[in-house]
Design a protein around this motif. Structure first.
Motif, PDB file in Angstrom:
ATOM      1  N   VAL A 152       0.836  -1.197   0.000  1.00  0.00           N
ATOM      2  CA  VAL A 152       0.000   0.000   0.000  1.00  0.00           C
ATOM      3  C   VAL A 152       0.869   1.245   0.000  1.00  0.00           C
ATOM      4  O   VAL A 152       0.566   2.229  -0.692  1.00  0.00           O
ATOM      5  N   ASP A 153       1.941   1.232   0.754  1.00  0.00           N
ATOM      6  CA  ASP A 153       2.837   2.384   0.804  1.00  0.00           C
ATOM      7  C   ASP A 153       3.385   2.698  -0.584  1.00  0.00           C
ATOM      8  O   ASP A 153       3.434   3.857  -1.004  1.00  0.00           O
ATOM      9  N   VAL A 154       3.777   1.655  -1.314  1.00  0.00           N
ATOM     10  CA  VAL A 154       4.287   1.838  -2.672  1.00  0.00           C
ATOM     11  C   VAL A 154       3.183   2.352  -3.596  1.00  0.00           C
ATOM     12  O   VAL A 154       3.394   3.262  -4.408  1.00  0.00           O
ATOM     13  N   ILE A 155       1.984   1.769  -3.475  1.00  0.00           N
ATOM     14  CA  ILE A 155       0.855   2.179  -4.318  1.00  0.00           C
ATOM     15  C   ILE A 155       0.525   3.653  -4.103  1.00  0.00           C
ATOM     16  O   ILE A 155       0.321   4.414  -5.060  1.00  0.00           O
ATOM     17  N   VAL A 156       0.455   4.072  -2.842  1.00  0.00           N
ATOM     18  CA  VAL A 156       0.137   5.467  -2.532  1.00  0.00           C
ATOM     19  C   VAL A 156       1.234   6.396  -3.030  1.00  0.00           C
ATOM     20  O   VAL A 156       0.961   7.455  -3.611  1.00  0.00           O
ATOM     21  N   GLU A 157       2.480   5.994  -2.843  1.00  0.00           N
ATOM     22  CA  GLU A 157       3.605   6.820  -3.309  1.00  0.00           C
ATOM     23  C   GLU A 157       3.545   7.017  -4.818  1.00  0.00           C
ATOM     24  O   GLU A 157       3.767   8.126  -5.325  1.00  0.00           O
ATOM     25  N   ARG A 158       3.228   5.947  -5.556  1.00  0.00           N
ATOM     26  CA  ARG A 158       3.113   6.066  -7.013  1.00  0.00           C
ATOM     27  C   ARG A 158       1.958   6.982  -7.402  1.00  0.00           C
ATOM     28  O   ARG A 158       2.061   7.786  -8.327  1.00  0.00           O
ATOM     29  N   ALA A 159       0.814   6.843  -6.673  1.00  0.00           N
ATOM     30  CA  ALA A 159      -0.352   7.659  -6.993  1.00  0.00           C
ATOM     31  C   ALA A 159      -0.083   9.140  -6.734  1.00  0.00           C
ATOM     32  O   ALA A 159      -0.510  10.002  -7.506  1.00  0.00           O
ATOM     33  N   VAL A 160       0.635   9.444  -5.668  1.00  0.00           N
ATOM     34  CA  VAL A 160       1.005  10.827  -5.377  1.00  0.00           C
ATOM     35  C   VAL A 160       1.927  11.358  -6.468  1.00  0.00           C
ATOM     36  O   VAL A 160       1.762  12.488  -6.963  1.00  0.00           O
ATOM     37  N   ALA A 161       2.893  10.549  -6.881  1.00  0.00           N
ATOM     38  CA  ALA A 161       3.832  10.971  -7.929  1.00  0.00           C
ATOM     39  C   ALA A 161       3.117  11.216  -9.259  1.00  0.00           C
ATOM     40  O   ALA A 161       3.517  12.103 -10.031  1.00  0.00           O
ATOM     41  N   ARG A 162       2.040  10.455  -9.532  1.00  0.00           N
ATOM     42  CA  ARG A 162       1.276  10.635 -10.776  1.00  0.00           C
ATOM     43  C   ARG A 162       0.302  11.795 -10.671  1.00  0.00           C
ATOM     44  O   ARG A 162      -0.343  12.156 -11.658  1.00  0.00           O
ATOM     45  N   GLY A 163       0.136  12.356  -9.474  1.00  0.00           N
ATOM     46  CA  GLY A 163      -0.805  13.450  -9.283  1.00  0.00           C
ATOM     47  C   GLY A 163      -2.246  13.008  -9.121  1.00  0.00           C
ATOM     48  O   GLY A 163      -3.164  13.821  -9.212  1.00  0.00           O
ATOM     49  N   GLU A 164      -2.473  11.722  -8.858  1.00  0.00           N
ATOM     50  CA  GLU A 164      -3.840  11.224  -8.704  1.00  0.00           C
ATOM     51  C   GLU A 164      -4.440  11.612  -7.354  1.00  0.00           C
ATOM     52  O   GLU A 164      -5.655  11.795  -7.233  1.00  0.00           O
ATOM     53  N   ILE A 165      -3.608  11.689  -6.336  1.00  0.00           N
ATOM     54  CA  ILE A 165      -4.062  12.045  -5.003  1.00  0.00           C
ATOM     55  C   ILE A 165      -3.025  12.958  -4.350  1.00  0.00           C
ATOM     56  O   ILE A 165      -1.851  12.943  -4.739  1.00  0.00           O
ATOM     57  N   PRO A 166      -3.454  13.761  -3.368  1.00  0.00           N
ATOM     58  CA  PRO A 166      -2.478  14.586  -2.641  1.00  0.00           C
ATOM     59  C   PRO A 166      -1.702  13.710  -1.661  1.00  0.00           C
ATOM     60  O   PRO A 166      -2.131  12.601  -1.334  1.00  0.00           O
ATOM     61  N   PRO A 167      -0.560  14.184  -1.167  1.00  0.00           N
ATOM     62  CA  PRO A 167       0.183  13.425  -0.147  1.00  0.00           C
ATOM     63  C   PRO A 167      -0.707  13.146   1.070  1.00  0.00           C
ATOM     64  O   PRO A 167      -1.513  13.995   1.461  1.00  0.00           O
ATOM     65  N   LEU A 168      -0.569  11.963   1.645  1.00  0.00           N
ATOM     66  CA  LEU A 168      -1.375  11.580   2.800  1.00  0.00           C
ATOM     67  C   LEU A 168      -0.558  11.702   4.078  1.00  0.00           C
ATOM     68  O   LEU A 168       0.602  11.302   4.122  1.00  0.00           O
ATOM     69  N   LYS A 169      -1.196  12.232   5.127  1.00  0.00           N
ATOM     70  CA  LYS A 169      -0.499  12.356   6.409  1.00  0.00           C
ATOM     71  C   LYS A 169      -0.301  11.007   7.088  1.00  0.00           C
ATOM     72  O   LYS A 169       0.748  10.722   7.646  1.00  0.00           O
ATOM     73  N   ASP A 170      -1.337  10.179   7.070  1.00  0.00           N
ATOM     74  CA  ASP A 170      -1.302   8.909   7.799  1.00  0.00           C
ATOM     75  C   ASP A 170      -1.421   7.731   6.832  1.00  0.00           C
ATOM     76  O   ASP A 170      -2.282   6.871   6.990  1.00  0.00           O
ATOM     77  N   ARG A 171      -0.562   7.698   5.849  1.00  0.00           N
ATOM     78  CA  ARG A 171      -0.714   6.654   4.836  1.00  0.00           C
ATOM     79  C   ARG A 171      -0.384   5.270   5.371  1.00  0.00           C
ATOM     80  O   ARG A 171      -0.749   4.261   4.751  1.00  0.00           O
ATOM     81  N   ASP A 172       0.274   5.202   6.547  1.00  0.00           N
ATOM     82  CA  ASP A 172       0.521   3.895   7.139  1.00  0.00           C
ATOM     83  C   ASP A 172      -0.788   3.227   7.565  1.00  0.00           C
ATOM     84  O   ASP A 172      -0.850   1.997   7.698  1.00  0.00           O
TER      85      ASP A 172
END
Length: 205
Positions: free
Chosen positions: A135-155
């Motif tokens: 999930v951490d990798v998935i969220v990081e990729r989505a943030v890099a693609r601009g799909e979602i803003p950075p998450l505070k509590d992505r853990d």
């Protein structure tokens, strides 16, 4: 230059190790943790108990090794190119992993882990940590693609994936084996919009 010190004994046979771990999973599925014995595992693998004890010193060590080997067999998460696709694949992967033989194994061990700290740690490492890392990798990729803003509590997103899937497939009665995988995928797809919404994403049109 000093001569190398020769190693004593024969190297461990990886195929025999694998046979013992597979036998452990099979006996667990049939007899549960309480009914599992090292003698039964050795007999299923076609080796002596002495061979087993040269590798693992106790029933608990053997089961922990089998759980770790099972986790290693789940494979890597592909990059689909979208948050929607990545989460869909992850949810389906986890749902399917909790059905059939693997799901039976996990249900067998969860009860024992409640009063066995070493086994609880092994299950966490085998089941929860890999999902959180994916999930951490998935969220990081989505943030890099601009799909979602950075998450505070992505853990915590990993727990959003694990919690509903575990509830659905370890606590509820399971469907017949012949329809279990299709049922698991359908349940994962129903969960997807809620997980996407939690991370600020949108489903594909």
């Amino acid at each position: 230059m000093a001569d190398a010190v020769p190693q004593r004994g024969r190297p461990r046979d990886a195929a025999r190790d694998r046979a013992l771990l597979e036998a452990t999973l099979a006996v667990l599925a049939e007899s549960g943790y309480g009914g599992l014995t090292t003698a039964a595992v050795a007999a299923r693998a076609g080796v002596s108990t002495a061979t087993l004890y040269r590798r693992w010193s106790s029933k608990e060590d053997l089961v922990i090794a089998a759980v770790a080997a099972y986790a290693g067999d789940l494979g890597a998460q592909p990059d689909t190119g979208t948050l929607d696709g990545d989460l869909r694949d992850l949810l389906r992967d986890k749902a399917v992993a909790l059905t059939g033989r693997s799901g039976q194994l996990i249900r067998t061990l969860i009860g024992e882990a409640a009063h066995n700290d070493a086994l609880a740690e092994a299950l966490t490492a085998a089941l929860m940590t890999p999902v959180r890392e994916r999930v951490d990798v998935i969220v990081e990729r989505a943030v890099a693609r601009g799909e979602i803003p950075p998450l505070k509590d992505r853990d915590l997103v990993g727990d959003l994936v694990i919690g509903p899937v575990v509830s659905m497939f370890t606590l509820a009665p399971q469907p017949p084996h012949e329809v279990a995988e299709a049922t698991a995928r359908a349940a994962a797809d129903r969960l997807l919009p809620f997980v996407l919404r939690a991370v600020g994403g949108k489903a594909k049109a």
